[in-house]
Scaffold this motif. Structure first.
Motif, PDB file in Angstrom:
ATOM      1  N   SER A 151       0.812  -1.215   0.000  1.00 12.18           N
ATOM      2  CA  SER A 151       0.000   0.000   0.000  1.00 12.18           C
ATOM      3  C   SER A 151       0.846   1.267   0.000  1.00 12.18           C
ATOM      4  O   SER A 151       0.361   2.343  -0.297  1.00 12.18           O
ATOM      5  CB  SER A 151      -0.898   0.026   1.235  1.00 12.18           C
ATOM      6  N   TYR A 152       2.113   1.147   0.379  1.00 15.58           N
ATOM      7  CA  TYR A 152       3.011   2.297   0.493  1.00 15.58           C
ATOM      8  C   TYR A 152       4.261   2.073  -0.336  1.00 15.58           C
ATOM      9  O   TYR A 152       4.845   0.994  -0.293  1.00 15.58           O
ATOM     10  CB  TYR A 152       3.419   2.522   1.956  1.00 15.58           C
ATOM     11  N   ARG A 153       4.669   3.111  -1.074  1.00 13.46           N
ATOM     12  CA  ARG A 153       5.942   3.083  -1.796  1.00 13.46           C
ATOM     13  C   ARG A 153       7.021   3.700  -0.907  1.00 13.46           C
ATOM     14  O   ARG A 153       6.766   4.615  -0.149  1.00 13.46           O
ATOM     15  CB  ARG A 153       5.860   3.893  -3.095  1.00 13.46           C
ATOM     16  N   VAL A 154       8.218   3.200  -1.043  1.00 15.64           N
ATOM     17  CA  VAL A 154       9.346   3.677  -0.246  1.00 15.64           C
ATOM     18  C   VAL A 154       9.872   4.996  -0.805  1.00 15.64           C
ATOM     19  O   VAL A 154       9.910   5.202  -2.012  1.00 15.64           O
ATOM     20  CB  VAL A 154      10.472   2.626  -0.227  1.00 15.64           C
ATOM     21  N   TYR A 155      10.269   5.868   0.092  1.00 16.47           N
ATOM     22  CA  TYR A 155      11.030   7.050  -0.285  1.00 16.47           C
ATOM     23  C   TYR A 155      12.245   7.103   0.622  1.00 16.47           C
ATOM     24  O   TYR A 155      12.240   6.577   1.730  1.00 16.47           O
ATOM     25  CB  TYR A 155      10.186   8.327  -0.238  1.00 16.47           C
ATOM     26  N   ARG A 156      13.334   7.721   0.147  1.00 15.79           N
ATOM     27  CA  ARG A 156      14.616   7.708   0.852  1.00 15.79           C
ATOM     28  C   ARG A 156      15.295   9.062   0.835  1.00 15.79           C
ATOM     29  O   ARG A 156      14.997   9.908   0.013  1.00 15.79           O
ATOM     30  CB  ARG A 156      15.588   6.720   0.187  1.00 15.79           C
ATOM     31  N   GLY A 157      16.255   9.225   1.723  1.00 21.90           N
ATOM     32  CA  GLY A 157      17.205  10.314   1.652  1.00 21.90           C
ATOM     33  C   GLY A 157      16.952  11.536   2.495  1.00 21.90           C
ATOM     34  O   GLY A 157      17.828  12.357   2.656  1.00 21.90           O
ATOM     35  N   GLY A 158      15.780  11.718   3.018  1.00 27.69           N
ATOM     36  CA  GLY A 158      15.497  12.922   3.792  1.00 27.69           C
ATOM     37  C   GLY A 158      15.241  14.113   2.889  1.00 27.69           C
ATOM     38  O   GLY A 158      15.443  14.065   1.685  1.00 27.69           O
ATOM     39  N   SER A 159      14.780  15.186   3.490  1.00 27.32           N
ATOM     40  CA  SER A 159      14.472  16.386   2.713  1.00 27.32           C
ATOM     41  C   SER A 159      14.966  17.614   3.458  1.00 27.32           C
ATOM     42  O   SER A 159      15.498  17.524   4.562  1.00 27.32           O
ATOM     43  CB  SER A 159      12.971  16.501   2.477  1.00 27.32           C
ATOM     44  N   CYS A 160      14.719  18.759   2.867  1.00 16.74           N
ATOM     45  CA  CYS A 160      15.111  20.027   3.488  1.00 16.74           C
ATOM     46  C   CYS A 160      14.376  20.250   4.803  1.00 16.74           C
ATOM     47  O   CYS A 160      14.773  21.086   5.601  1.00 16.74           O
ATOM     48  CB  CYS A 160      14.860  21.172   2.524  1.00 16.74           C
ATOM     49  N   GLY A 161      13.327  19.493   5.066  1.00 14.03           N
ATOM     50  CA  GLY A 161      12.576  19.625   6.305  1.00 14.03           C
ATOM     51  C   GLY A 161      13.093  18.764   7.444  1.00 14.03           C
ATOM     52  O   GLY A 161      12.562  18.798   8.541  1.00 14.03           O
ATOM     53  N   ASN A 162      14.142  17.967   7.193  1.00 15.11           N
ATOM     54  CA  ASN A 162      14.693  17.079   8.206  1.00 15.11           C
ATOM     55  C   ASN A 162      15.898  17.703   8.906  1.00 15.11           C
ATOM     56  O   ASN A 162      16.591  18.529   8.319  1.00 15.11           O
ATOM     57  CB  ASN A 162      15.160  15.763   7.582  1.00 15.11           C
ATOM     58  N   ILE A 163      16.150  17.244  10.121  1.00 10.87           N
ATOM     59  CA  ILE A 163      17.399  17.596  10.780  1.00 10.87           C
ATOM     60  C   ILE A 163      18.523  16.855  10.048  1.00 10.87           C
ATOM     61  O   ILE A 163      18.254  15.852   9.369  1.00 10.87           O
ATOM     62  CB  ILE A 163      17.368  17.251  12.282  1.00 10.87           C
ATOM     63  N   PRO A 164      19.782  17.292  10.147  1.00  9.97           N
ATOM     64  CA  PRO A 164      20.869  16.639   9.410  1.00  9.97           C
ATOM     65  C   PRO A 164      20.949  15.130   9.616  1.00  9.97           C
ATOM     66  O   PRO A 164      21.201  14.389   8.666  1.00  9.97           O
ATOM     67  CB  PRO A 164      22.121  17.345   9.931  1.00  9.97           C
ATOM     68  N   GLY A 165      20.704  14.641  10.836  1.00 10.82           N
ATOM     69  CA  GLY A 165      20.752  13.207  11.087  1.00 10.82           C
ATOM     70  C   GLY A 165      19.671  12.432  10.356  1.00 10.82           C
ATOM     71  O   GLY A 165      19.759  11.224  10.193  1.00 10.82           O
ATOM     72  N   GLY A 166      18.638  13.117   9.882  1.00 14.35           N
ATOM     73  CA  GLY A 166      17.563  12.478   9.127  1.00 14.35           C
ATOM     74  C   GLY A 166      17.778  12.518   7.628  1.00 14.35           C
ATOM     75  O   GLY A 166      16.907  12.130   6.869  1.00 14.35           O
ATOM     76  N   CYS A 167      18.935  12.983   7.187  1.00 17.88           N
ATOM     77  CA  CYS A 167      19.253  13.074   5.764  1.00 17.88           C
ATOM     78  C   CYS A 167      20.350  12.080   5.434  1.00 17.88           C
ATOM     79  O   CYS A 167      21.538  12.397   5.462  1.00 17.88           O
ATOM     80  CB  CYS A 167      19.688  14.492   5.399  1.00 17.88           C
ATOM     81  N   ARG A 168      19.947  10.871   5.160  1.00 17.98           N
ATOM     82  CA  ARG A 168      20.903   9.832   4.787  1.00 17.98           C
ATOM     83  C   ARG A 168      20.190   8.801   3.933  1.00 17.98           C
ATOM     84  O   ARG A 168      18.983   8.565   4.085  1.00 17.98           O
ATOM     85  CB  ARG A 168      21.537   9.198   6.019  1.00 17.98           C
ATOM     86  N   SER A 169      20.909   8.188   3.018  1.00 18.37           N
ATOM     87  CA  SER A 169      20.284   7.272   2.068  1.00 18.37           C
ATOM     88  C   SER A 169      19.721   6.025   2.734  1.00 18.37           C
ATOM     89  O   SER A 169      18.794   5.413   2.215  1.00 18.37           O
ATOM     90  CB  SER A 169      21.259   6.888   0.963  1.00 18.37           C
ATOM     91  N   ALA A 170      20.254   5.641   3.889  1.00 17.93           N
ATOM     92  CA  ALA A 170      19.738   4.461   4.581  1.00 17.93           C
ATOM     93  C   ALA A 170      18.384   4.714   5.226  1.00 17.93           C
ATOM     94  O   ALA A 170      17.666   3.777   5.553  1.00 17.93           O
ATOM     95  CB  ALA A 170      20.741   4.000   5.638  1.00 17.93           C
ATOM     96  N   LEU A 171      18.015   5.986   5.404  1.00 18.93           N
ATOM     97  CA  LEU A 171      16.724   6.315   6.000  1.00 18.93           C
ATOM     98  C   LEU A 171      15.629   6.087   4.968  1.00 18.93           C
ATOM     99  O   LEU A 171      15.708   6.583   3.850  1.00 18.93           O
ATOM    100  CB  LEU A 171      16.717   7.771   6.454  1.00 18.93           C
ATOM    101  N   ARG A 172      14.639   5.292   5.325  1.00 18.01           N
ATOM    102  CA  ARG A 172      13.546   5.026   4.396  1.00 18.01           C
ATOM    103  C   ARG A 172      12.232   5.048   5.134  1.00 18.01           C
ATOM    104  O   ARG A 172      12.154   4.717   6.300  1.00 18.01           O
ATOM    105  CB  ARG A 172      13.746   3.709   3.674  1.00 18.01           C
ATOM    106  N   SER A 173      11.216   5.462   4.432  1.00 20.44           N
ATOM    107  CA  SER A 173       9.867   5.442   4.959  1.00 20.44           C
ATOM    108  C   SER A 173       8.942   5.212   3.785  1.00 20.44           C
ATOM    109  O   SER A 173       9.399   4.904   2.689  1.00 20.44           O
ATOM    110  CB  SER A 173       9.554   6.762   5.683  1.00 20.44           C
TER     111      SER A 173
END
Length: 97
Positions: free
Chosen positions: A48-70
């Motif tokens: 039901s959900y597609r994955v997105y990765r990498g974080g965005s300009c709205g994330n703190i720096p620790g949330g901007c990494r390619s291993a982060l997925r939701s």
């Protein structure tokens, strides 16, 4: 806020804006990865959900990494989510493409 693509330095592979500008949709459906050591896992065949990765300009720096997925539903629109077009070149004999 987002920035124009290619205005920051590229990563070690020469790719620009891989993390931190906008989340990037990927082909995978959201689901649990297999346990143990796996190279390039793809997730389930449907969902039901597609994955997105990498974080965005709205994330703190620790949330901007390619291993982060939701995941989000595939019909979601948000100004911090985008996608990347990829193109493969095939080099033909005598310099053609």
């Amino acid at each position: 806020r987002t920035h124009t693509v290619g205005t920051k330095s590229p990563n070690a592979y020469g790719l620009y804006d891989m993390i931190g500008n906008v989340w990037e949709w990927v082909q995978d459906w959201k689901g649990e990865y297999p346990t143990g050591h796996v190279i390039d896992p793809t997730g389930p065949n449907s969902g039901s959900y597609r994955v997105y990765r990498g974080g965005s300009c709205g994330n703190i720096p620790g949330g901007c990494r390619s291993a982060l997925r939701s995941g989000f539903p595939p019909d979601l629109w948000d100004c911090t989510v985008g996608f990347r077009l990829a193109r493969t070149y095939y080099v033909l004999p005598f310099g053609g493409r």
